[in-house]
Design a protein around this motif. Structure first.
Motif, mmCIF file in Angstrom:
data_model
loop_
_atom_site.group_PDB
_atom_site.id
_atom_site.type_symbol
_atom_site.label_atom_id
_atom_site.label_comp_id
_atom_site.label_asym_id
_atom_site.label_seq_id
_atom_site.Cartn_x
_atom_site.Cartn_y
_atom_site.Cartn_z
ATOM 1 N N GLY A 80 23.503 -41.783 40.803
ATOM 2 C CA GLY A 80 23.676 -40.904 39.663
ATOM 3 C C GLY A 80 22.467 -40.800 38.759
ATOM 4 N N LEU A 81 21.443 -41.628 38.979
ATOM 5 C CA LEU A 81 20.297 -41.655 38.080
ATOM 6 C C LEU A 81 19.005 -41.129 38.702
ATOM 7 N N ALA A 114 13.912 -37.125 40.706
ATOM 8 C CA ALA A 114 13.474 -36.441 41.926
ATOM 9 C C ALA A 114 12.925 -35.060 41.609
ATOM 10 N N LYS A 115 13.580 -34.361 40.697
ATOM 11 C CA LYS A 115 13.131 -33.027 40.296
ATOM 12 C C LYS A 115 11.744 -33.096 39.648
ATOM 13 N N THR A 116 11.556 -34.078 38.776
ATOM 14 C CA THR A 116 10.258 -34.259 38.118
ATOM 15 C C THR A 116 9.164 -34.534 39.148
ATOM 16 N N CYS A 117 9.450 -35.421 40.083
ATOM 17 C CA CYS A 117 8.463 -35.765 41.113
ATOM 18 C C CYS A 117 8.162 -34.567 42.012
ATOM 19 N N TYR A 118 9.191 -33.854 42.406
ATOM 20 C CA TYR A 118 9.011 -32.705 43.295
ATOM 21 C C TYR A 118 8.149 -31.633 42.622
ATOM 22 N N ASP A 178 14.095 -42.399 47.434
ATOM 23 C CA ASP A 178 15.252 -42.862 46.670
ATOM 24 C C ASP A 178 15.972 -43.967 47.426
ATOM 25 N N LEU A 179 16.014 -45.162 46.840
ATOM 26 C CA LEU A 179 16.762 -46.264 47.455
ATOM 27 C C LEU A 179 18.237 -46.231 47.072
ATOM 28 N N GLY A 180 18.614 -45.309 46.183
ATOM 29 C CA GLY A 180 20.000 -45.133 45.803
ATOM 30 C C GLY A 180 20.699 -44.130 46.710
ATOM 31 N N ALA A 181 21.884 -43.698 46.282
ATOM 32 C CA ALA A 181 22.752 -42.897 47.149
ATOM 33 C C ALA A 181 22.729 -41.406 46.852
ATOM 34 N N ASP A 182 21.940 -40.964 45.879
ATOM 35 C CA ASP A 182 22.076 -39.585 45.404
ATOM 36 C C ASP A 182 21.737 -38.517 46.437
ATOM 37 N N PHE A 183 20.888 -38.830 47.411
ATOM 38 C CA PHE A 183 20.486 -37.821 48.392
ATOM 39 C C PHE A 183 20.924 -38.178 49.812
ATOM 40 N N ARG A 184 21.762 -39.163 49.968
ATOM 41 C CA ARG A 184 22.111 -39.618 51.316
ATOM 42 C C ARG A 184 23.153 -38.748 52.012
ATOM 43 N N TYR A 203 25.869 -32.337 42.813
ATOM 44 C CA TYR A 203 24.463 -32.074 43.097
ATOM 45 C C TYR A 203 23.883 -31.231 41.970
ATOM 46 N N LEU A 204 22.975 -31.804 41.208
ATOM 47 C CA LEU A 204 22.391 -31.099 40.071
ATOM 48 C C LEU A 204 21.400 -30.028 40.514
#
Length: 346
Positions: free
Chosen positions: A78-79, A84-88, A96-102, A117-118
């Motif tokens: 969730g964080l 990701a948007k800023t980096c892109y 991302d080691l979290g679950a947001d894009f898996r 999905y934001l």
């Protein structure tokens, strides 16, 4: 090539493990780190083992993005989407080691994580990055979803048998055990030492969030046929390790030697998969602090059941090591760069 790497969430277990591995990477430089809880403090004050190895001060996420070519996010689900948007937008690689894009299906994300999905266009750009199964899709990508520990161990254990059609896609059982670092650094009741020590129990029985992720990977391996499995995780009273014991019914007659041939064909050239000799059983102690996945194969002819057992270090192959493996792929480096770590013998 000298890649400037940044870690957001550097004081959690996965973030700290990223720091450990990146400081030894011959073609990467740790440029910046951040932590909400420890902003302004040196990482070596939080983890004394890093004294004079990494004395970087925890800054802000903005500083990490500005100073880095690749940003690793070791954050709770969730964080990561805003980051990701800023980096892109800045042209940086985001891992991302979290679950947001898996998860590919937003409905699955809503059901299992309670989020949305934001930026749908970012999810379309993202790649699910389990290198041994989806390597060619990872090269050159900017948004990389790094699989977790269970979701690495289980698909790797089953993929060759499933791909060749030896096992049924229904009725698979993944009986898994994890070291306590998999629960993260924040203390909870079941990770409190008096609760954990001298105990061993299952948790989130048949209701763990990694279930749809494993089914997604295995369905791709099966050529799109839907794969369903029963997943039961257990918490081991050890720091590190994932042991996945996976049971599947044979759907066509085959000997263990024939199935083993499928594993040798698929994994024979994989630098981080060790297919163990017949009669040996995968053990988490033999992969500690390494990026290896050990796999042993077994058969119960009385019940027509194939058994595949995999062992990984949940902090390395199940998190930080795999993330660096994906960084290597994204930047066109040798995939093993900085990761040929020998497990301790005892």
């Amino acid at each position: 090539m000298n890649i400037k790497a940044g870690v957001v969430g550097a004081t959690g277990y996965a973030g700290a493990e990223l720091v450990r591995l990146l400081t030894g990477h011959p073609q990467a430089e740790l440029a910046a780190i951040s932590s909400v809880s420890f902003t302004g403090q040196a990482l070596s004050d939080i983890y004394p083992a890093y004294y004079h190895i990494c004395d970087l001060v925890c800054g802000t996420q903005e500083e990490v993005v500005e100073k880095s070519d690749v940003v690793f996010a070791a954050l709770p689900h969730g964080l990561s989407q805003e980051l990701a948007k800023t980096c892109y937008d800045a042209g940086k690689v985001f891992i991302d080691l979290g679950a947001d894009f898996r998860l590919e299906n937003e409905d699955d994300y809503k059901e299992w994580y309670g989020g949305t999905y934001l930026y749908k266009e970012l999810h379309e750009q993202a790649v699910y990055a389990l290198p041994e199964l989806f390597r060619e899709q990872i090269r050159g990508k900017k948004i990389i979803a790094n699989p977790g520990c269970y979701t690495t161990a289980v698909p790797l254990a089953l993929a060759p048998a499933l791909r060749k059609g030896y096992i049924a896609a229904e009725g698979i059982i993944a009986d898994c055990k994890s070291g306590v670092t998999g629960a993260g650094r924040k203390l909870t009741q079941n990770t409190h030492y008096p609760e954990l020590n001298e105990g061993f129990s299952a948790y989130k029985v048949a209701a763990h969030r990694h279930t749809p992720e494993m089914e997604q990977s295995l369905s791709h391996v099966a050529g799109g046929a839907p794969v369903k499995l029963t997943f039961v995780p257990h918490l081991l009273p050890v720091n590190r390790g994932i042991l996945a014991t996976c049971y599947a019914k044979l759907q066509k007659e085959a000997s263990l030697q024939e199935i083993r041939q499928a594993y040798e064909e698929q994994y024979g050239d994989e630098p981080f998969i060790r297919l163990l000799p017949e009669g040996r059983v995968a053990d988490i102690k033999n992969v500690r602090y390494s990026n290896y996945c050990d796999i042993s194969l077994h058969m119960d002819p009385r019940t027509n059941t194939f058994i595949a057992i995999s062992a990984i270090d949940n902090m390395v192959k199940g998190a930080a090591g795999q993330a660096i493996q994906n960084m290597n792929l994204a930047f066109g480096l040798d995939e093993t760069c900085g990761l040929m770590l020998t497990p301790p013998a005892f």
